[in-house]
Enzyme design. Structure first.
Site, PDB file in Angstrom:
ATOM      1  N   ASP A 697     -11.048  -9.721 -48.420  1.00  0.00           N
ATOM      2  CA  ASP A 697     -10.910  -8.450 -47.221  1.00  0.00           C
ATOM      3  C   ASP A 697      -9.423  -8.682 -46.694  1.00  0.00           C
ATOM      4  O   ASP A 697      -8.979  -9.637 -46.777  1.00  0.00           O
ATOM      5  CB  ASP A 697     -12.177  -8.524 -46.500  1.00  0.00           C
ATOM      6  CG  ASP A 697     -12.479  -7.284 -45.780  1.00  0.00           C
ATOM      7  OD1 ASP A 697     -13.560  -6.814 -45.543  1.00  0.00           O
ATOM      8  OD2 ASP A 697     -11.529  -6.348 -45.770  1.00  0.00           O
TER       9      ASP A 697
HETATM   10  C1  BMA Z   1     -11.100  -4.330 -43.775  1.00  0.00           C
HETATM   11  C2  BMA Z   1     -12.431  -3.943 -44.248  1.00  0.00           C
HETATM   12  C3  BMA Z   1     -12.158  -3.346 -45.735  1.00  0.00           C
HETATM   13  C4  BMA Z   1     -11.047  -2.484 -45.883  1.00  0.00           C
HETATM   14  C5  BMA Z   1      -9.983  -3.252 -45.354  1.00  0.00           C
HETATM   15  C6  BMA Z   1      -8.538  -2.368 -45.767  1.00  0.00           C
HETATM   16  O1  BMA Z   1     -11.000  -4.277 -42.343  1.00  0.00           O
HETATM   17  O2  BMA Z   1     -13.011  -3.025 -43.317  1.00  0.00           O
HETATM   18  O3  BMA Z   1     -13.669  -2.433 -45.995  1.00  0.00           O
HETATM   19  O4  BMA Z   1     -10.779  -1.778 -47.100  1.00  0.00           O
HETATM   20  O5  BMA Z   1      -9.820  -3.625 -44.248  1.00  0.00           O
HETATM   21  O6  BMA Z   1      -8.488  -1.657 -44.612  1.00  0.00           O
END
Ligand code: BMA
Length: 753
Positions: A697
């Site tokens: 992530d």
């Molecule tokens: C993170 C998560 C993911 C998202 C990623 C890109 O905070 O929330 O779900 O795809 O950012 O924005």
């Protein structure tokens, strides 16, 4: 290879014809109508009789919540309001709306919060009563990534002002219809218990023209056919995960084990009466009869067929749901578990359709995580696995067929113990009691990977040479320096309109940058560009359609908008389980049931990848709370992990072969999921045979080299290359560890070209 030449380039205006188009708005409105759930319809107050007078109440009628907030929020041009939608119906002669409420709400001070509800003048109610009209009250809620909801007034519960509004209207009329514009479970007891509220439509957050869909449904231009993907209980505290949801910001303990949602409410003594609206429930304007029910075993599969007949006066659609009831045995089981489902086409009054649903008998096995019968195995226990079919978990017909297991137990799949908890003191059993749990050790293996020995060359092959078969990928990788291998395992700012970064991008080797973009409700452009896309209905609504065609429509629309904007990796679907009503991101997730979530998500993945757009199934795994999500430890038994929280991912991997999967921020039983070898290499790749690429992530806190060793291929949105270089130089990491990750990234980029 239509994309190679336009990857990482800004699209010409002439190319972006479907993005935020009227055609996509129409499709979004259609989809929103398929997932709305009719909860109540006393005296057939709905659909509204032609020309009926209506009056709208609630600030939500001019302030519609099209979706939730955070990375899942989509910038769209004008969002239709309910006031505008009914104005259109009035122009069509469908209803006669008393129009000033729209002006009343529209002229109030700027609303601070979604739940700000101004007091209404008495004449607003008197006038609709005087016209023998219908009062439509819309209640709105929103939530966001990064913050959880609360079990307080203004969130799970109504505010005093909202309650006063409902009371003021109901005091003068019982021709009241409530519309819920929400992204997740809220208290609905005020609807269930109030006979003066005759109608209730759970419309969720329906995207750019969700209000058009609401008006279509209330006026009878569409017939409601949605079914609940979650159990709506009376109180927040009725949910089995409620008591401990906020025990700590540092961990989340899944004491309820597999008894989540209807698996709890339909099983544990005393829980059933806490339910306002059960899983799978949803009314229609017409009635259906299920007949000619047959269930039989065909080899290792069970097939259920049922004839569905429209016995009412409106065209409509029904959802046949197949559940099984396993013998309690030694392991204990939920009373019912969803096995399969099918939605009819739109049936005219009197019309019938025979639906047939098949699922493997092995699907009914349970995982023996403590070795009560056979350790680390999925097994079927002795007894009869009864099969039922109906239109909600509460309205089932016994098919009369039972899948019989004669031996004490039958091993369906022998696995190895993985991802076991160190400090989960106890877990729930099917009678609502708890059993003690042992503590298991942490396990951090480190495989020896192939060397991919560096072979320098002055004239390197390009990735296009690999794509067109002039060079094998392994040979291509051997020409990459250590620094290039490290570089490719991190994200990089791209040339795109999205606000997330890209993967790849080494000019010397002709590796293009594949740009990513959020999110489950549509393409999310960088804030402030003035660029807009279609916002599709929220994921929970899509799941409530119980219709793979709806999943396909949303996925196709979003993928087309990704493609024409030269975006390659769509960071969707998000399929974490709706474990607790307060999770801030439930609007982006699908259901309390992993089979419903998995089947809907698999259809979305197949659809977008058929267009050459990569998905990123997220967040793997157990991201069921937003508070302190970057550090919180999800502590859960191996059985609940496998049977509930990984199951939707397993279905998607085995049925749709997703090109990428995104691990979550949180820890799982003490180890960050992004650095969790047992989860990634052990289960995902080792047991399920996953061959795709895994991304973190955005900004994870695990030790970077441990993520690569675990098999998490790329760190987004970027990485500190020096950290990996140091790990290489100090022998904590090998070139092979990095190269195998780089290879999976390159294979994904090749698919996007
Ligand atoms: C993170 C998560 C993911 C998202 C990623 C890109 O905070 O929330 O779900 O795809 O950012 O924005």
């Amino acid at each position: 290879m239509s994309r190679y030449n336009r990857m990482n380039t800004f699209p010409p205006l002439s190319q972006t014809v479907l993005t935020a188009s009227a055609e996509h708005k129409r499709l979004s409105r259609w989809a929103a109508a398929q997932g709305a759930v009719l909860l109540k319809n006393e005296d057939n107050i709905l659909p509204l009789a032609k020309g009926r007078t209506v009056s709208l109440f609630g600030r939500a009628c001019i302030d519609y919540q099209k979706g939730g907030q955070g990375s899942g929020e989509v910038w769209s041009y004008h969002i239709t309001t309910l006031f505008e939608a009914f104005t259109e119906k009035m122009r069509e002669g469908k209803v006669n709306m008393l129009t000033y409420p729209g002006h009343f709400y529209g002229h109030k001070v700027i609303y601070e919060k979604v739940t700000d509800e101004p007091e209404i003048p008495e004449f607003m109610v008197n006038d609709v009563v005087g016209a023998d009209g219908v009062a439509i009250i819309m209640i709105g809620r929103t939530s966001t990534e990064g913050r959880d909801r609360t079990a307080e007034k203004g969130d799970f519960y109504l505010t005093d002002a909202e309650k006063a509004l409902v009371d003021a209207v109901c005091a003068k009329t019982d021709n009241v219809v409530v519309v819920l514009n929400v992204g997740g479970m809220i208290d609905t007891s005020w609807i269930t218990d109030n006979p003066r509220i005759k109608g209730a439509l759970l419309a969720w957050q329906g995207g750019i023209d969700g209000c058009g869909a609401i008006a279509d449904l209330l006026c009878g231009d569409e017939t409601p056919s949605g079914k609940l993907c979650d159990t709506f209980a009376r109180e927040f505290t009725d949910y089995p995960s409620a008591e401990h949801f906020n025990d700590s910001d540092d961990y989340l303990k899944y004491y309820e084990d597999v008894y989540v949602g209807y698996r709890y409410f339909e099983t544990v003594p005393g829980a059933a009466e806490k339910v306002c609206y059960p899983f799978g429930f949803g009314l229609s304007y017409t009635t259906f009869e299920m007949s000619d029910v047959k269930a039989e075993q065909n080899g290792d599969d069970i097939t259920v067929s049922v004839k569905v007949t429209n016995t009412g006066d409106y065209a409509g659609r029904e959802v046949a749901q197949v559940y099984y009831s396993a013998p309690q045995g030694v392991l204990g089981k939920p009373r019912y578990e969803l096995a399969a489902f099918r939605k009819t086409k739109k049936l005219a009054p009197g019309e019938s359709e025979v639906l047939s649903m098949t699922y493997p008998a092995e699907q009914m096995a349970s995982y023996d995580d403590l070795g009560k019968l056979k350790a680390s195995a999925y097994l079927l226990e002795k007894g009869d696995y009864k099969v039922f079919v109906g239109n909600s978990v509460r309205n089932l017909t016994d098919t009369g067929f039972a899948y019989e297991v004669k031996e004490d137990f039958r091993v369906v799949e022998q696995l190895s113990a993985r991802c076991r908890p160190q400090n989960l003191e106890q877990r729930m059993l099917s009678d609502g009691s708890f059993e003690e749990m042992p503590s298991f050790p942490l396990n951090r293996p480190h495989d020896k990977q192939p060397d991919f020995t560096y072979k320098p060359t002055d004239k390197p092959y390009t990735l296009l040479d690999v794509y067109e078969g002039r060079c094998e990928l392994d040979d291509f990788i051997c020409q990459m320096t250590d620094d290039e291998l490290i570089y490719i395992t991190g994200g990089h700012e791209g040339k795109s309109f999205s606000d997330t970064s890209g993967m790849g991008g080494i000019d010397r080797l002709g590796i293009p940058l594949s740009n990513t973009s959020d999110g489950p409700a549509g393409v999310r452009f960088r804030t402030g560009l003035g660029m807009c896309a279609t916002s599709w209905p929220c994921a929970t609504l899509v799941a409530c359609s119980w219709d793979l065609e709806v999943a396909k429509t949303v996925a196709l629309g979003g993928a087309r908008e990704m493609d024409e904007n030269n975006l390659n990796i769509w960071l969707t679907p998000a399929i974490n389980i709706h474990r607790n009503p307060l999770c801030g991101r439930n609007f982006e997730y699908l259901s309390e049931d992993p089979l419903l979530a998995g089947k809907i998500a698999a259809e979305e993945v197949r659809t977008m990848q058929s267009l050459g757009i990569a998905c990123s199934v997220k967040h793997f795994a157990c991201n069921n709370k937003e508070t302190n999500r970057n550090k919180s430890d999800s502590i859960i038994s191996e059985r609940a992990l496998r049977e509930i929280y990984l199951k939707a991912f397993e279905i998607v991997v085995k049925e749709a072969d997703p090109w990428t999967i995104m691990t979550s921020y949180n820890k799982l039983n003490g180890i960050y999921t992004s650095a969790n070898y047992e989860l990634i290499t052990g289960i995902l790749r080792g047991e399920w045979g996953y061959k795709g690429m895994i991304t973190t992530d955005w900004v994870t806190l695990a030790v970077p080299e441990e993520e690569l060793i675990a098999g998490n291929d790329i760190k987004m949105p970027n990485r500190d290359n020096a950290v990996i270089k140091a790990a290489l130089n100090e022998g904590r990491l090998t070139r092979g560890d990095v190269a195998v990750c780089a290879k999976r990234i390159l294979k994904m980029i090749l698919k996007c070209m």
